[in-house]
Design an enzyme around this catalytic site. Structure first.
Site, mmCIF file in Angstrom:
data_model
loop_
_atom_site.group_PDB
_atom_site.id
_atom_site.type_symbol
_atom_site.label_atom_id
_atom_site.label_comp_id
_atom_site.label_asym_id
_atom_site.label_seq_id
_atom_site.Cartn_x
_atom_site.Cartn_y
_atom_site.Cartn_z
ATOM 1 N N LYS A 235 83.891 66.394 -47.010
ATOM 2 C CA LYS A 235 83.753 65.434 -45.919
ATOM 3 C C LYS A 235 85.083 65.387 -45.181
ATOM 4 C CE LYS A 235 81.518 60.964 -45.289
ATOM 5 N NZ LYS A 235 81.072 59.742 -45.981
ATOM 6 N N LEU B 1 76.973 70.947 -43.171
ATOM 7 C CA LEU B 1 75.845 70.254 -43.794
ATOM 8 C C LEU B 1 75.373 69.053 -42.993
ATOM 9 C CD1 LEU B 1 77.025 70.252 -47.520
ATOM 10 C CD2 LEU B 1 75.307 71.731 -46.482
ATOM 11 N N GLY B 2 76.278 68.391 -42.321
ATOM 12 C CA GLY B 2 75.903 67.187 -41.594
ATOM 13 C C GLY B 2 77.058 66.654 -40.769
ATOM 14 N N GLY C 229 79.723 59.231 -38.451
ATOM 15 C CA GLY C 229 80.833 58.533 -37.823
ATOM 16 C C GLY C 229 82.169 58.907 -38.412
ATOM 17 N N PHE C 230 82.170 59.334 -39.666
ATOM 18 C CA PHE C 230 83.405 59.744 -40.340
ATOM 19 C C PHE C 230 83.879 61.092 -39.832
ATOM 20 C CE2 PHE C 230 86.093 59.651 -44.169
ATOM 21 C CZ PHE C 230 86.424 60.983 -44.281
ATOM 22 N N GLY C 231 82.965 62.029 -39.665
ATOM 23 C CA GLY C 231 83.310 63.382 -39.241
ATOM 24 C C GLY C 231 82.249 64.367 -39.700
ATOM 25 N N ASP D 194 75.427 50.098 -45.401
ATOM 26 C CA ASP D 194 74.816 51.165 -44.592
ATOM 27 C C ASP D 194 73.804 51.947 -45.417
ATOM 28 O OD1 ASP D 194 74.404 52.526 -42.226
ATOM 29 O OD2 ASP D 194 75.970 53.999 -42.597
#
Length: 469
Positions: free
Chosen positions: A184, A162-163, A166-168, A281
């Site tokens: 996520k 899906l996307g 910076g997290f993963g 953010d």
């Protein structure tokens, strides 16, 4: 009796200690057998043969003992070969043992060194935290096994991606009961991975608001760390307002509803939640839309929570997305609830104009969206700012009021900006609005030096890019 018969005779008598031919000439004949203690036969002269007896004298010994005394040329040669072979075997065994010991010592040293380096590396990345499992369990958040997530995402298939941020990576999944989820997945190469993971869990686990994305659970197994969210079928806001084709589906009533929903979500974070949470953010890609196009604030990896009456903090490490950050945060590292208010002002302006803040909108003045909107508003050319697809559906007075509110949120000094409770009130009422001052980050041709200084800040900036989910 020949020598072989003499040998048999000796072996059949337990008292026999040695035997030999009595006459060694012409191949040997006769049998001499010794009992009891032996003496040196060279001291006894028998028929002049004393010089030769030592060559044909056979001593009986137990099989368990090694014979070091050779009694005949043939036996001497065989015994020498056995001794040499045994010595070689001993050398080989000794060498093999030495090599094994050295290899074992080196292997142990290597493992210790690697383990130490691994722990140091994990520590530097912020990935050693023995309390993380306990902290999450204390939140009473549902746990999902890795096997369940692997099946739900079809082994993290690229088709379910899906996307990415910076997290993963973020994947769509379907649980066994048919529920759709967004997974996520923490990237092992992420510098801020575990910090974001913990922030997101702690910040949002117990938050319940219709305009915040809902955290369903988590998964921690081995090196895998994942967060499981409710799935947002319409993806993120940026995939609509910045797309010429899809932007037509968002008329002004729907956009105004999205603006009000984001404002209510921020108000809850700043004033009504159990902890005061600063998102840090807030941007279009972090606003997700459910099946009814209701907005939900997501991605709390950069969030900071405060207790009591604390409203601001300071950091030497600036994180967020350039173009949405307040001046005092981007330059000095000072963040507060008013930092989120500034980001909301940028977001509000982008929703109205259908354009991104970062970019040039005037060939002569090199203005960004804030500068272009401010200049047009001061010159009374408000209609030029509005997204073309809104002209038939907008309520002009309502839209101009939202534009006015955005400039109040974008003030250079944070004390001049309203808090979110006042923003919500301004959006839902007809109270008079004060005149705004020139907004922060007004980028124009007349101030290239200030623009240059801002863009070359030595603070670290993390840019997060997310596709719609």
């Amino acid at each position: 009796m020949n020598l072989s018969e003499c040998r048999v005779q000796c072996l059949n008598n337990c008292s026999c200690m040695a035997y030999s031919n009595t006459d060694i000439r012409d191949g040997g004949s006769g049998c001499a057998i010794w009992y009891g203690d032996l003496i040196d036969i060279r001291q006894v002269a028998v028929g002049g043969q004393d010089a030769n007896w030592q060559d044909v004298f056979y001593i009986r010994m137990p099989a368990s003992k090694k014979v070091n005394q050779e009694v005949s040329p043939k036996t001497k040669k065989v015994n020498q070969e056995d001794v040499i072979d045994k010595q070689k075997m001993k050398v080989r065994v000794a060498v093999a043992i030495a090599i094994a010991v050295v290899f074992g010592v080196l292997l142990i040293a290597y493992c210790i060194c690697k383990r130490k380096n691994f722990r140091e590396k994990m520590k530097n990345k912020g990935m050693i935290d023995q309390n993380i499992d306990g902290q999450i369990e204390d939140l009473e958040l549902p746990f999902y096994s890795l096997a369940t997530i692997v099946i739900a995402t079809n082994k993290f298939s690229s088709n379910n991606k899906l996307g990415e941020g910076g997290f993963g990576l973020v994947y769509k999944g379907i649980l066994a009961d048919g529920q759709e989820i967004a997974v996520k997945r923490l990237s092992q190469n992420s510098r801020q991975g575990l910090t974001e993971f913990k922030n997101e869990v702690i910040s949002i686990a117990k938050l319940q608001h219709r305009n915040l994305v809902r955290l369903l659970g988590y998964c921690i197994e081995g090196e895998e760390k994942m967060l499981i969210y409710e799935y947002m079928p319409n993806g993120s806001l940026d995939s609509f307002i910045f797309d010429q084709m899809r932007s037509n589906t968002l008329g002004w009533p729907m956009r105004f509803n999205i603006i009000c929903g984001i404002a209510r979500g921020l108000l809850y974070l700043h004033e009504d939640s159990r902890l005061r949470i600063i998102h840090r953010d807030l941007k279009a890609s972090n606003i997700l839309l459910d099946s009814k196009m209701n907005p939900k604030i997501s991605d709390f990896g950069m969030a900071r929570s405060f207790g009591g009456d604390q409203t601001e903090g300071n950091t030497n490490r600036v994180v967020g997305t350039y173009g949405y950050m307040a001046p005092e945060y981007a330059i000095d590292g000072v963040f507060s609830v008013k930092s989120d208010v500034f980001s909301f002002g940028i977001l509000l302006l982008e929703i109205i104009c259908g354009k991104k803040n970062r970019g040039s909108f005037h060939p002569e003045y090199s203005l960004n969206l804030v500068g272009h909107a401010w200049k047009s508003w001061k010159e009374g050319r408000t209609l030029e700012l509005i997204d073309t697809c809104l002209k038939d559906s907008c309520i002009l007075s309502e839209l101009e009021r939202c534009l006015h509110i955005s400039f109040l949120c974008l003030q250079q000094h944070h004390e001049d900006r309203p808090n979110m409770s006042f923003v919500v009130m301004m959006l839902h009422s007809e109270i008079s609005l004060q005149e705004p001052k020139e907004p922060g980050f007004y980028v124009g041709k007349k101030s290239p030096s200030s623009s240059k200084n801002q863009s070359s800040s030595t603070n670290e900036i993390t840019i997060t890019l997310l596709d719609g989910r």
